[in-house]
Design a protein around this motif. Structure first.
Motif, PDB file in Angstrom:
ATOM      1  N   LYS A 104     -15.304  16.743   6.004  1.00  0.00           N
ATOM      2  CA  LYS A 104     -14.699  17.614   7.012  1.00  0.00           C
ATOM      3  C   LYS A 104     -15.535  18.873   7.282  1.00  0.00           C
ATOM      4  O   LYS A 104     -16.558  19.097   6.643  1.00  0.00           O
ATOM      5  CB  LYS A 104     -13.282  17.995   6.542  1.00  0.00           C
ATOM      6  N   CYS A 147      -8.328  22.466   3.448  1.00  0.00           N
ATOM      7  CA  CYS A 147      -7.858  21.970   4.757  1.00  0.00           C
ATOM      8  C   CYS A 147      -6.339  22.091   4.888  1.00  0.00           C
ATOM      9  O   CYS A 147      -5.807  21.995   5.993  1.00  0.00           O
ATOM     10  CB  CYS A 147      -8.384  20.577   5.074  1.00  0.00           C
ATOM     11  N   ILE A 187      -6.924  15.251   1.679  1.00  0.00           N
ATOM     12  CA  ILE A 187      -6.537  16.655   1.849  1.00  0.00           C
ATOM     13  C   ILE A 187      -6.843  17.454   0.587  1.00  0.00           C
ATOM     14  O   ILE A 187      -6.949  16.878  -0.497  1.00  0.00           O
ATOM     15  CB  ILE A 187      -5.027  16.797   2.185  1.00  0.00           C
ATOM     16  N   CYS A 188      -7.024  18.771   0.750  1.00  0.00           N
ATOM     17  CA  CYS A 188      -7.309  19.639  -0.386  1.00  0.00           C
ATOM     18  C   CYS A 188      -6.810  21.041  -0.032  1.00  0.00           C
ATOM     19  O   CYS A 188      -6.369  21.285   1.089  1.00  0.00           O
ATOM     20  CB  CYS A 188      -8.813  19.647  -0.678  1.00  0.00           C
ATOM     21  N   CYS A 216     -13.430  17.017   1.793  1.00  0.00           N
ATOM     22  CA  CYS A 216     -12.564  15.855   2.017  1.00  0.00           C
ATOM     23  C   CYS A 216     -13.243  14.859   2.951  1.00  0.00           C
ATOM     24  O   CYS A 216     -13.984  15.253   3.851  1.00  0.00           O
ATOM     25  CB  CYS A 216     -11.243  16.280   2.647  1.00  0.00           C
ATOM     26  N   CYS A 265     -14.550  21.661   4.154  1.00  0.00           N
ATOM     27  CA  CYS A 265     -14.260  21.245   2.776  1.00  0.00           C
ATOM     28  C   CYS A 265     -14.909  19.890   2.524  1.00  0.00           C
ATOM     29  O   CYS A 265     -15.495  19.309   3.430  1.00  0.00           O
ATOM     30  CB  CYS A 265     -12.748  21.181   2.541  1.00  0.00           C
TER      31      CYS A 265
HETATM   32 ZN    ZN Z   1     -10.017  19.299   2.480  1.00  0.00          ZN
END
Ligand code: ZN
Ligand code: ADP
Ligand code: MG
Length: 491
Positions: free
Chosen positions: A31, A52, A48-49, A36, A34
């Protein structure tokens, strides 16, 4: 079309003005800010993290590949790339935006002042300006349908949050729905050539908002525009614009004023509907993103990126027109995708006569595909098959009539040319006694013509060649046949 049709005279009084905003997802592995995975179709809420999702304390780190792709796209669209561009927060409240703001670029976008040339209906070229190209991130997705309790609940999939996007904003230079369609087609083609996106509209990798207004022809100022959102195919963009232009003209003709608003395209009904008026429009309260430094595109990086640009469609068409003696229309067909143009050129290089390969591909193969409504990828005849056919023609090993017959068989049976050729081996009859036997028959059946020939009308030989060729179903070796006919008639 509207229920109350406006007369062509009334429609002709007005000039539409169109500007397009196109969002394109970049094909990076991860992304924008990040690590991901940037992946379509994963199980909901798995990529997801904290970054994000916008959890407190998480900090964004800009993806270098996204910058490279955005820069490549900027260069391919003839934009000036700003050495120092600024990320900004675009604030709005929506369930699919957990941070409460989107990281975008505002008054200092990555690139500006580009253009795309589009062919017009009159056969000329029109240049459509590109106002700006900026980087931003995508939001998540609300899922409104497909659940047992969809009537009362909306679900969220945040996988798309933070997906790197570029937004490409055109100048209000477009004048017809067809021009808009062409602009989008050329834009997509350029982006696909540069490889920065898959531009898959079904998966949302390319999305278009269409701004449109109308004014009396010759009026000094633009009219009030409406923005049609949520249009997910180029055909629909064209249809939505056609509808919207008529709707606006009708509003004006009946004494009303066009409202500045966002409208939604309903493909099922073929109509646009008011979504929100400008008064309800967001105040995004843009401000510079404090967690990201300015984006610096150094001259070195720019040069380095320039070197990665492939030959772009326009330049490629010009070169191929010269190299293969193509019309502009044919050049468009052969360069429709970079992959196809690459395959064609690689194959054509191996042929005795590359121009013949282009010809067969466009006419014999293209004609059959078109008649059946098939795409190039669905062709039973491979590129190697076309090259083989071209070489056989070139060496006089098959006649053009035989080639047509073989191509027909390929399409009937769904088999490649080399297979059909190997099996059918369209016999060039080269056996002297076999050809002589056929000539004897034709001579016996046509005493009048023999008499004419003997009387000095030597061109009569052509008649006998034609009759024997017909009797041999186009298989007699032409050179041999000619020679034997003269020998028989003279002897
Ligand atoms: Zn992320
Ligand atoms: P907004 O402030 O509503 O976002 P912009 O000036 O940023 O409007 O323009 C957004 C898009 O709308 C651009 O593609 C631009 O070319 C187009 N546009 C602007 N004014 C008009 C108009 N009067 N008619 C049609 N398109 C327009
Ligand atoms: Mg704007």
């Amino acid at each position: 079309m509207l229920a109350t049709a406006l007369s062509p005279e009334v429609l002709a009084k007005y000039e539409p003005v169109i500007g397009l905003e196109v969002h394109v997802q970049l094909l990076t592995a991860t992304k924008a800010f990040c690590g991901c995975a940037n992946q379509f179709g994963s199980a909901p809420n798995t990529n997801i993290c904290p970054v994000c999702l916008g959890l407190p304390g998480a900090l964004p780190v800009l993806n270098a590949k996204a910058v490279e792709f955005a820069t490549l796209a900027s260069l391919a669209l003839h934009c000036e790339v700003r050495e120092r561009s600024i990320f900004a927060r675009k604030n709005y409240f929506y369930p699919d935006l957990p941070k409460g703001y989107q990281i975008s670029q505002y008054d200092k976008p990555l690139a500006e002042h580009g253009w795309i040339d589009v062919p017009t209906a009159e056969g000329s070229i029109k240049r459509i300006g590109i106002t700006r190209l900026h980087m931003e991130e995508d939001a998540g997705k609300s899922l409104h349908e497909g659940f047992a309790d969809s009537a009362t609940r909306t679900y969220l999939d945040l996988n798309r949050c933070g997906t790197p996007l570029i937004e490409i904003v055109s100048e209000p230079d477009i004048r017809t729905p067809d021009e808009a369609f062409e602009y989008l087609t050329r834009l997509k083609e350029i982006l696909l050539y540069t490889g920065v996106s898959d531009c898959n509209m079904e998966e949302g990798s390319l999305r278009c908002d269409a701004n449109v207004s109308v004014r009396l022809k010759g009026a000094p100022k633009f009219g009030t525009k409406a923005e049609v959102k949520n249009v997910n195919s180029f055909r629909f963009v064209r249809a939505a614009l056609e509808y919207e232009i008529e709707r606006q003209i009708e509003v004006i003709e009946s004494g009303g004023r066009v409202a500045q608003e966002s409208r939604l395209w309903n493909a099922g009904e073929g109509k646009t509907y008011s979504m929100r008026s400008k008064e309800q429009a967001h105040d995004y309260r843009y401000f510079p993103e404090p967690d990201l430094p300015p984006l610096i595109v150094s001259p070195e990086f720019l040069n380095h990126t320039k070197k990665k640009l492939p030959e772009l469609p326009e330049a490629r068409r010009a070169r191929m027109m010269a190299e293969y003696e193509l019309s502009l229309k044919d050049a468009y067909t052969l360069t429709a995708s970079r992959e196809f143009a690459d395959r064609f050129e690689a194959a054509a290089k191996t042929a005795r006569n590359p121009r013949r390969v282009a010809n067969l591909l466009l006419n014999e193969l293209g004609g059959r595909l078109k008649a059946l409504g098939l795409e190039q990828e669905q062709s039973p005849i491979s590129m190697a098959g076309v090259v083989l056919a071209a070489d056989l023609l070139d060496e006089d090993k098959i006649s053009s009539k035989q080639l047509k017959q073989l191509f027909d068989v390929c399409f009937e049976k769904g088999e490649d040319f080399s297979d059909v050729f190997e099996r059918e081996r369209p016999q060039q009859i080269t056996d002297v006694s076999a050809i002589e036997a056929m000539i004897d028959q034709v001579i016996a059946a046509n005493p009048k013509q023999v008499e004419q020939y003997s009387g000095g009308k030597k061109t009569m030989a052509g008649f006998f060649v034609g009759q024997v060729m017909k009797a041999s179903k186009g298989q007699a070796n032409p050179a041999l046949l000619n020679e034997l006919v003269t020998k028989k008639l003279d002897g």
